[in-house]
Scaffold this active site. Structure first.
Site, PDB file in Angstrom:
ATOM      1  N   GLU A  66       0.845  -1.126   0.065  1.00 13.18           N
ATOM      2  CA  GLU A  66       0.091  -0.206   0.048  1.00 13.18           C
ATOM      3  C   GLU A  66       0.995   1.087   0.164  1.00 13.18           C
ATOM      4  O   GLU A  66       1.722   1.542   0.920  1.00 13.18           O
ATOM      5  CB  GLU A  66      -0.832  -0.129   1.273  1.00 13.18           C
ATOM      6  CG  GLU A  66      -1.915  -0.959   1.240  1.00 13.18           C
ATOM      7  CD  GLU A  66      -3.080  -0.713   0.379  1.00 13.18           C
ATOM      8  OE1 GLU A  66      -3.356   0.603   0.083  1.00 13.18           O
ATOM      9  OE2 GLU A  66      -3.847  -1.608   0.016  1.00 13.18           O
TER      10      GLU A  66
ATOM     11  N   CYS B  25      -1.981   9.458   2.762  1.00 12.82           N
ATOM     12  CA  CYS B  25      -1.811   8.499   1.440  1.00 12.82           C
ATOM     13  C   CYS B  25      -3.006   9.139   0.412  1.00 12.82           C
ATOM     14  O   CYS B  25      -2.604   9.596  -0.460  1.00 12.82           O
ATOM     15  CB  CYS B  25      -1.770   7.351   1.558  1.00 12.82           C
ATOM     16  SG  CYS B  25      -2.965   6.525   2.323  1.00 12.82           S
TER      17      CYS B  25
HETATM   18  P1  NAD Z   1       8.926   4.486   4.248  1.00 15.57           P
HETATM   19  O1  NAD Z   1       8.607   3.749   2.929  1.00 15.57           O
HETATM   20  O2  NAD Z   1      10.097   5.451   4.238  1.00 15.57           O
HETATM   21  O3  NAD Z   1       8.708   3.679   5.473  1.00 15.57           O
HETATM   22  C1  NAD Z   1       7.400   2.738   5.710  1.00 15.57           C
HETATM   23  C2  NAD Z   1       7.934   1.699   6.640  1.00 15.57           C
HETATM   24  O4  NAD Z   1       8.876   0.816   6.028  1.00 15.57           O
HETATM   25  C3  NAD Z   1       8.773   2.069   7.911  1.00 15.57           C
HETATM   26  O5  NAD Z   1       8.330   1.124   8.972  1.00 15.57           O
HETATM   27  C4  NAD Z   1      10.369   1.689   7.278  1.00 15.57           C
HETATM   28  O6  NAD Z   1      11.118   1.724   8.445  1.00 15.57           O
HETATM   29  C5  NAD Z   1      10.092   0.539   6.661  1.00 15.57           C
HETATM   30  N1  NAD Z   1      11.148   0.466   5.566  1.00 15.57           N
HETATM   31  C6  NAD Z   1      11.456   1.360   4.756  1.00 15.57           C
HETATM   32  N2  NAD Z   1      12.331   1.004   3.758  1.00 15.57           N
HETATM   33  C7  NAD Z   1      12.381  -0.558   4.024  1.00 15.57           C
HETATM   34  C8  NAD Z   1      12.992  -1.701   3.236  1.00 15.57           C
HETATM   35  N3  NAD Z   1      13.675  -1.487   2.328  1.00 15.57           N
HETATM   36  N4  NAD Z   1      12.682  -2.793   3.810  1.00 15.57           N
HETATM   37  C9  NAD Z   1      11.900  -3.011   4.775  1.00 15.57           C
HETATM   38  N5  NAD Z   1      11.161  -2.133   5.685  1.00 15.57           N
HETATM   39  C10 NAD Z   1      11.594  -0.801   5.095  1.00 15.57           C
HETATM   40  O7  NAD Z   1       7.316   5.277   4.319  1.00 15.57           O
HETATM   41  P2  NAD Z   1       7.062   6.415   5.217  1.00 15.57           P
HETATM   42  O8  NAD Z   1       7.777   7.567   4.839  1.00 15.57           O
HETATM   43  O9  NAD Z   1       7.172   5.956   6.600  1.00 15.57           O
HETATM   44  O10 NAD Z   1       5.307   6.566   4.796  1.00 15.57           O
HETATM   45  C11 NAD Z   1       4.970   7.701   4.049  1.00 15.57           C
HETATM   46  C12 NAD Z   1       4.555   7.033   2.651  1.00 15.57           C
HETATM   47  O11 NAD Z   1       3.455   5.952   3.345  1.00 15.57           O
HETATM   48  C13 NAD Z   1       3.780   8.052   1.892  1.00 15.57           C
HETATM   49  O12 NAD Z   1       4.265   7.847   0.649  1.00 15.57           O
HETATM   50  C14 NAD Z   1       2.373   7.411   1.851  1.00 15.57           C
HETATM   51  O13 NAD Z   1       1.679   7.891   0.855  1.00 15.57           O
HETATM   52  C15 NAD Z   1       2.522   6.040   2.168  1.00 15.57           C
HETATM   53  N6  NAD Z   1       1.186   5.479   2.855  1.00 15.57           N
HETATM   54  C16 NAD Z   1       0.480   4.696   1.982  1.00 15.57           C
HETATM   55  C17 NAD Z   1      -0.626   4.188   2.531  1.00 15.57           C
HETATM   56  C18 NAD Z   1      -1.742   3.458   1.847  1.00 15.57           C
HETATM   57  O14 NAD Z   1      -2.550   3.024   2.301  1.00 15.57           O
HETATM   58  N7  NAD Z   1      -1.728   3.443   0.387  1.00 15.57           N
HETATM   59  C19 NAD Z   1      -1.013   4.692   3.852  1.00 15.57           C
HETATM   60  C20 NAD Z   1      -0.215   5.323   4.676  1.00 15.57           C
HETATM   61  C21 NAD Z   1       0.928   5.750   3.904  1.00 15.57           C
END
Ligand code: NAD
Length: 486
Positions: free
Chosen positions: A257, A291
């Protein structure tokens, strides 16, 4: 070593009984080191989370793996009763959760309260769902039945923008379907998830739900672990692509997501004041860090100027401030990185000739506050329009022909949500169906509804959350075809 010791913590402010602990194999345990958690309203650390290392990760996955057969064998109704109890446990401490959430994430307390209330509602909704076997054929010779079987250990990785609700959205259907879970919330907002772990520790059998805290590296290790059967990931497109690559070698099941760049198209017959209020809410809720937030507005030329004026007036009326102050209507950005990114996007837009209509209320001197900002004078080719800003800055772009607006809305690698605003609901519904998005709205945007599946098109994701189909992400189908001998 004393992981989770509340150094720097003011116990009056943390509210949930410190120290924070990881939840592993039914026990609340210390971390290998400390992970400072910043209060974005101050820009300084206010508490420490326990940080898990590779050894603790190994313990959590092993515990989840051990717990899986017995948990999967329980009748659905027993698992549902436990999930119902989770809702009660969170509700009993709803206010504490909301205050903790505001301190680590920044959103105004009323928004945090609504996130926690939505979480409780979600627990209750999921607890009423079932996945009964389906008889495909039954006669005197043959019985063919489709069963849903759980996958095993599910890794749930969540972001910082809506930490409590998004964790629930992953773990509850996974657990109900008979899987066990190792969750890793964002390193920026681990405390509310760890507090959830503490509230739930006595409710689950040991090992069924494990909650770790740590950064991207810990997340990456978790996704690569050979005993993890499925990864459910909510976060950025960049993170989602990394997870897809990390899990490909093992052909793990993955749900993603990811981000969005939702467009709202406002037609010439739309009532401007009313639409402006709803758009402002959908774009600036949680300081734009949603999001499904409205991230671009395309306005018919006839309403463009009054709509911009109405949005600018709302930006001016907004009161940026610390989330625990009841007078605040707009919190800070949650992380320093996001704060810097939003400022860089605004600077880049200015360099491309943008005009800013910025709220004039004074910003607190400390913390990651950005004035609510309406931006005109830019379009395609400028990063603020083309990319996901994830902040309180909204570009508004005029159009002369609705075909032009539809094409512009779709001209993006994202495909999460979109909306059309018009006095003519039927016409707007026809237009919204032409948007290449997983969720389309008419005269509203991002209204949550647990029974409806949500998922993105294109880069915005793979798979669905919510609704009956949301369970399919956490089960495999097994068809059993039985005939008598001879
Ligand atoms: P991010 O991708 O930086 O991190 C999200 C999570 O993933 C964190 O727990 C992080 O530690 C982990 N992570 C990051 N890289 C990883 C990897 N290579 N392997 C495993 N885990 C990893 O995202 P963010 O900055 O925390 O969140 C914001 C983003 O999330 C925005 O783009 C937003 O649109 C999206 N989002 C989407 C939804 C949806 O339902 N579509 C909902 C909420 C947020």
């Amino acid at each position: 070593m004393p992981g989770g010791r509340p150094s720097r913590a003011n116990p009056e402010e943390i509210l949930m009984s410190t120290p924070f602990r990881l939840l592993i194999d039914g026990a609340l345990v210390e971390g290998a080191s400390l992970l400072p958690v910043v209060n974005p309203a101050l820009g300084t650390p206010f508490a420490d989370a326990p940080r898990a290392d590779a050894a603790l990760l190994e313990q959590a996955v092993a515990a989840a793996n051990r717990a899986f057969p017995a948990w999967a064998a329980r009748p659905w109704a027993e698992r549902a009763a436990i999930v119902g109890a989770l809702g009660d446990a969170v509700e009993a401490r709803a206010d504490d959760f909301a205050r903790l959430l505001t301190q680590e994430q920044g959103k105004p307390l009323a928004e945090a309260q609504s996130e926690v209330a939505g979480t409780v509602h979600g627990f209750r909704w999921y607890a009423q769902q079932t996945l009964p076997p389906k008889v495909l054929r039954e006669n005197e010779r043959e019985r063919i039945v489709e069963h849903h079987v759980p996958l095993g250990v599910v890794a749930a990785i969540t972001p910082w923008n809506v930490p409590v609700l998004l964790l629930l959205r992953d773990i509850v259907p996974a657990l109900l379907a008979g899987n066990t879970v190792v969750a890793k919330p964002s390193e920026h907002t681990p405390l509310s998830s760890l507090a959830l772990g503490r509230a739930l520790a006595d409710i689950f059998p040991a090992g069924v739900l494990n909650i770790l805290a740590g950064g991207k590296e810990l997340g990456a290790e978790l996704t690569r672990h050979p005993d993890v059967a499925k990864v459910t990931f909510t976060g950025s497109v960049r993170g989602g692509k990394a997870v897809a690559a990390q899990t490909a070698g093992d052909l793990k099941r993955v749900s993603l997501e990811l981000g969005g760049n939702d467009a709202a198209i406002v037609l010439a017959d739309a009532p401007v004041e009313k639409v402006a209020r709803a758009l402002f809410e959908a774009a600036f809720f949680n300081a734009g860090q949603i999001c499904f937030a409205v991230k671009r507005v395309y306005a018919a030329r006839a309403v463009f100027a009054p709509l911009v004026a109405a949005l600018a007036a709302l930006a001016d009326a907004a009161r940026p401030g610390p989330g625990l102050d009841p007078a605040s209507t707009l919190g800070p950005l949650t992380t320093r990185e996001q704060f810097d990114r939003v400022r860089a996007l605004v600077a880049d837009a200015l360099a491309h000739g943008a005009v800013l209509h910025q709220g004039q209320a004074p910003l607190p001197a400390e913390g990651y506050f950005h004035a609510p900002t309406i931006v005109t004078g830019i379009g395609k080719g400028v990063a603020l329009v083309d990319e996901e800003q994830f902040g309180p800055v909204l570009p508004v772009i005029p159009f002369d022909d609705v075909e032009e607006a539809i094409a512009a809305a779709n001209d993006t690698p994202f495909g999460l949500g979109g909306s059309v605003w018009s006095a003519d609901v039927a016409q707007a519904a026809r237009i919204v169906q032409r948007l290449d998005v997983g969720y389309g709205w008419v005269n509203q945007h991002a209204r949550p509804f647990p029974a409806a599946p949500g998922g993105g098109h294109k880069w915005s994701g793979i798979g669905y959350r919510g609704g009956r189909i949301g369970y399919d992400e956490y089960v495999a189908l097994q068809v059993v075809d039985a005939v008598p001998l001879a």
